[in-house]
Design a protein around this motif. Structure first.
Motif, short mmCIF file in Angstrom:
data_model
loop_
_atom_site.label_atom_id
_atom_site.label_comp_id
_atom_site.label_asym_id
_atom_site.label_seq_id
_atom_site.Cartn_x
_atom_site.Cartn_y
_atom_site.Cartn_z
N SER A 158 -6.58 2.35 3.87
CA SER A 158 -6.73 0.82 3.91
C SER A 158 -6.83 0.40 2.31
O SER A 158 -6.70 1.38 1.39
CB SER A 158 -8.11 0.32 4.28
N GLN A 159 -6.62 -0.69 2.09
CA GLN A 159 -6.38 -1.26 0.53
C GLN A 159 -7.85 -1.08 -0.27
O GLN A 159 -7.58 -0.56 -1.24
CB GLN A 159 -6.43 -2.83 0.56
N GLU A 160 -9.04 -1.21 0.41
CA GLU A 160 -9.96 -0.56 -0.19
C GLU A 160 -10.27 0.80 -0.55
O GLU A 160 -10.67 1.28 -1.73
CB GLU A 160 -11.33 -1.09 0.73
N ASP A 161 -9.70 1.75 0.37
CA ASP A 161 -9.57 3.03 0.29
C ASP A 161 -8.86 3.56 -1.16
O ASP A 161 -8.96 4.19 -1.87
CB ASP A 161 -9.28 3.77 1.27
N VAL A 162 -7.47 2.74 -0.99
CA VAL A 162 -6.62 2.94 -2.31
C VAL A 162 -7.08 2.51 -3.49
O VAL A 162 -6.81 3.33 -4.45
CB VAL A 162 -5.09 2.36 -1.97
N PRO B 221 -3.85 9.52 2.88
CA PRO B 221 -3.10 9.08 3.97
C PRO B 221 -2.34 7.95 4.28
O PRO B 221 -2.75 6.87 3.21
CB PRO B 221 -3.93 9.19 5.15
N ASP B 222 -1.17 7.96 4.75
CA ASP B 222 -0.42 6.75 4.77
C ASP B 222 -1.18 5.79 5.48
O ASP B 222 -0.70 4.16 5.00
CB ASP B 222 0.87 6.85 5.73
N ASP B 223 -2.21 5.73 6.25
CA ASP B 223 -2.88 4.49 6.83
C ASP B 223 -4.02 4.32 6.15
O ASP B 223 -4.89 3.54 6.66
CB ASP B 223 -3.07 4.96 8.31
N LEU C 42 0.86 -1.11 -0.07
CA LEU C 42 0.00 0.09 -0.07
C LEU C 42 0.87 1.20 -0.13
O LEU C 42 0.47 2.21 -0.68
CB LEU C 42 -1.05 0.01 1.08
N ASP C 43 2.08 1.18 0.55
CA ASP C 43 2.78 2.35 0.61
C ASP C 43 3.37 2.81 -0.68
O ASP C 43 3.16 4.20 -1.02
CB ASP C 43 4.14 2.14 1.43
N LEU C 44 3.70 1.79 -1.64
CA LEU C 44 4.10 2.08 -2.85
C LEU C 44 2.89 2.78 -3.80
O LEU C 44 3.30 3.70 -4.56
CB LEU C 44 4.71 0.86 -3.55
N ALA C 45 1.61 2.18 -3.47
CA ALA C 45 0.51 2.65 -4.36
C ALA C 45 0.25 4.05 -3.93
O ALA C 45 -0.08 4.75 -4.90
CB ALA C 45 -0.75 1.46 -4.15
N SER D 161 2.14 6.11 -2.67
CA SER D 161 3.02 7.17 -3.21
C SER D 161 3.01 7.58 -4.70
O SER D 161 2.81 8.64 -5.11
CB SER D 161 4.45 6.37 -3.04
N LEU D 162 2.68 6.42 -5.48
CA LEU D 162 2.24 6.70 -6.81
C LEU D 162 1.11 7.48 -7.10
O LEU D 162 1.13 8.33 -8.21
CB LEU D 162 2.29 5.56 -7.58
N LEU D 163 0.01 7.14 -6.49
CA LEU D 163 -1.25 8.00 -6.68
C LEU D 163 -0.97 9.35 -6.14
O LEU D 163 -1.44 10.32 -6.83
CB LEU D 163 -2.38 7.30 -5.77
N ASN D 164 -0.37 9.59 -5.20
CA ASN D 164 -0.25 11.12 -4.59
C ASN D 164 0.80 11.83 -5.44
O ASN D 164 0.59 13.03 -5.89
CB ASN D 164 0.38 10.88 -3.22
N THR D 165 1.76 11.07 -5.99
CA THR D 165 2.72 11.75 -7.14
C THR D 165 1.76 12.44 -8.43
O THR D 165 1.91 13.48 -8.57
CB THR D 165 3.62 10.93 -7.70
N VAL D 166 0.80 11.62 -8.83
CA VAL D 166 -0.18 12.36 -10.16
C VAL D 166 -1.14 13.45 -9.36
O VAL D 166 -1.15 14.34 -9.89
CB VAL D 166 -1.01 11.00 -10.53
N ARG D 167 -1.48 13.02 -8.02
CA ARG D 167 -2.46 13.86 -7.47
C ARG D 167 -1.73 15.41 -7.10
O ARG D 167 -2.32 16.70 -7.62
CB ARG D 167 -3.06 13.46 -6.01
N ILE D 168 -0.64 15.41 -6.81
CA ILE D 168 -0.02 16.50 -6.52
C ILE D 168 0.38 17.36 -8.08
O ILE D 168 0.22 18.58 -8.14
CB ILE D 168 1.59 16.16 -5.80
N SER D 169 0.82 16.67 -9.12
CA SER D 169 0.95 17.20 -10.20
C SER D 169 -0.25 18.00 -10.93
O SER D 169 -0.25 18.71 -11.69
CB SER D 169 1.41 16.08 -11.42
N ARG D 170 -1.59 17.18 -10.21
CA ARG D 170 -2.78 18.06 -10.84
C ARG D 170 -3.33 19.12 -10.01
O ARG D 170 -4.17 19.70 -10.28
CB ARG D 170 -3.70 16.76 -10.85
N GLY D 171 -2.47 19.42 -8.92
CA GLY D 171 -2.72 20.39 -7.99
C GLY D 171 -3.69 20.13 -6.86
O GLY D 171 -3.98 21.03 -6.20
N ILE D 172 -3.91 18.79 -6.76
CA ILE D 172 -4.66 18.41 -5.44
C ILE D 172 -3.91 18.82 -4.23
O ILE D 172 -2.76 18.16 -4.14
CB ILE D 172 -5.21 17.03 -5.61
#
Length: 492
Positions: free
Chosen positions: A428-432, A424-426, A403-406, A408-419
């Motif tokens: 769940s799998q379902e949330d990710v 959060p780091d905690d 989940l940590d890798l997933a 990190s990748l999603l947040n990288t895209v979100r930051i690039s979009r201005g989100i």
């Protein structure tokens, strides 16, 4: 060689290179083959044929319209409901048996397989007339052609065969679309999904081996490349089936089979090594580069795109007489981009810059053509982009409990979009996995990939579907084979 001349020459070539099941083609093939022999007597002939294949992709029945921003996006219920008089109303409502919808489906199939036939002829001639090609021309032309063959077949599979293979492995023994690898008049027998995927992977592996000569692989191409490319034929690699576009396609093919871990490995390689990079929302000129050019791994150049798309991407009061206008409801856009969260939806450049509210609804300006001819975005439609590789890898990591890798990748895209608000780091799998789904939905409006995400995952309730009582299954997800294909023995 300028583009206008190439189009003229290739259009003439396509007259005799095109193939199908019609009797007149079968009768004339032998004489046409003789003309084809002449076409491939020089390296220039091979180059013209390759460009002809790319021009084939730009047809409105394919990626110039229906397989990018029109038909497949209508199938995924993104646009507001069309009136019954609209050309694609039947497709939007999954009424595939209607006269118009049936014709649109058959046109897409026929155009795809005609283009595949042109690709196959050129591929056969790369072997037969290899002596007229230098080693670099041979490697790059054949590598691109192999990538195109897989690309077209794969999307025909995604449209005309069932999805959700990971949860239905028994389907792997069922028949898939015909995978055609030769240029001849013989009807091709269908193979199983498993056998068809093997053919695709073999073509992709060969393409990658050949495209190791691609200048995008090395920042400093080998010395002899300058001579091979003295006419600039191999420039603008993002507009061709380059090495990283083929690798990204490989990730798609693996993911569709349910081979998540293998797909993630390939996708991560594209993320780490390719020339494509995510934009920075704070500094990128989103208003004047709405396709995020630097993120594109593969795109097509559609001649006259403004004439095709601009009148459809408009929802003012002046457009009420046009039943084919494509726009979103404000509720659909707000829900998609989560605008009720001021730290998620509002700062997202995909919402605040690409979405424009007009009197009848919201239109997506991603592909709207008000560019100048000298602008790199002019007439361009993205086909494969780097964010998809982040999503493929993130989905696999999340399902594999990384989940940590997933995240990190999603947040990288979100930051690039201005989100502003990050996952959060905690989480769940379902949330990710839900965030992966949301990202697919936001990112691929007007690009045709949201439908395939829904189908691949067997999602039975599509957001925005015209009739909430409908449970979406293979009846809606799988387009019927054209009647003439069934007559020739192909089974859906």
């Amino acid at each position: 060689m300028n583009r206008t001349y190439i189009q003229f020459l290739v259009c003439l070539t396509l007259v005799f290179l095109s193939t199908g099941c019609e009797d007149n083609w079968l009768d004339e093939q032998s004489s046409n083959q003789l003309t084809a022999e002449e076409q491939f007597e020089t390296a220039e002939g091979f180059k013209d044929a390759l460009i002809g294949s790319y021009i084939g992709l730009t047809a409105q029945e394919l990626y110039g319209k229906d397989l990018s921003w029109n038909m497949v996006d209508l199938l995924s219920q993104q646009y507001a409901g069309l009136p019954v008089t609209a050309q694609y109303a039947g497709m939007q409502q999954f009424q595939y048996e209607t006269l118009r919808a049936n014709g649109q489906i058959e046109a897409t199939w026929s155009k795809a397989y005609n283009t595949i036939a042109n690709v196959n002829l050129a591929l056969e001639m790369t072997e037969k007339n290899q002596a007229v090609l230098g080693s670099i021309d041979y490697a790059l032309i054949r590598g691109e052609l192999l990538g195109l063959r897989v690309f077209l077949h794969f999307d025909m599979m995604r449209l005309f065969n069932p999805g959700n293979l990971k949860d239905r492995p028994e389907l792997l023994n069922e028949y898939a679309i015909p995978y055609v690898t030769t240029f001849d008049k013989n009807i091709k027998s269908q193979l199983s999904f498993t056998e068809t995927f093997k053919l695709m992977e073999a073509d992709l592996q060969e393409a990658l081996t050949l495209l190791e000569e691609d200048p995008v692989v090395s920042e400093e191409p080998v010395s002899y490349y300058a001579e091979v490319n003295r006419d600039g034929f191999y420039d603008s690699r993002e507009q061709r089936m380059n090495y990283y576009a083929v690798k990204a396609l490989f990730a798609r093919v693996l993911q569709w089979q349910g081979k998540q871990d293998e797909a993630a490995i390939v996708a991560q390689e594209v993320i780490d090594d390719s020339f494509a990079m995510l934009i920075d929302a704070d500094s990128h000129p989103v208003a004047t580069d709405r396709i995020f050019y630097q993120e594109v791994l593969f795109m097509i150049d559609v001649e006259g795109l403004a004439d095709i798309i601009n009148t459809l991407l408009s929802a003012t009061d002046l457009d009420t007489a046009n039943p084919n206008t494509l726009y979103y409801t404000s509720n659909y856009v707000d829900e998609t981009f989560e605008t009720d969260n001021v730290n998620v939806g509002i700062p997202d450049v995909r919402f605040n810059t690409l979405m424009v509210t007009q009197s009848r609804g919201v239109v997506n300006r991603k592909l709207f053509q008000n560019y100048q001819e000298e602008d790199p975005q002019f007439n361009q439609i993205p086909i494969i982009k780097i964010p998809e590789m982040y999503y493929i890898a993130a989905e696999a990591y999340a399902k594999g409990s990384q989940l940590d890798l997933a995240i990190s990748l999603l947040n990288t895209v979100r930051i690039s979009r201005g989100i502003i608000e990050q996952i959060p780091d905690d989480a769940s799998q379902e949330d990710v996995l839900l965030e992966v789904e949301k990202e697919y939905h936001k990112e691929f409006l007007s690009e045709g990939q949201w439908f395939y995400y829904l189908k691949r995952n067997g999602i039975t309730e599509i957001p925005g579907v015209f009739d909430n009582t409908i449970t979406i299954d293979d009846q809606q997800y799988v387009l019927p084979y054209p009647d003439n294909e069934v007559e020739f023995g192909n089974r859906n």
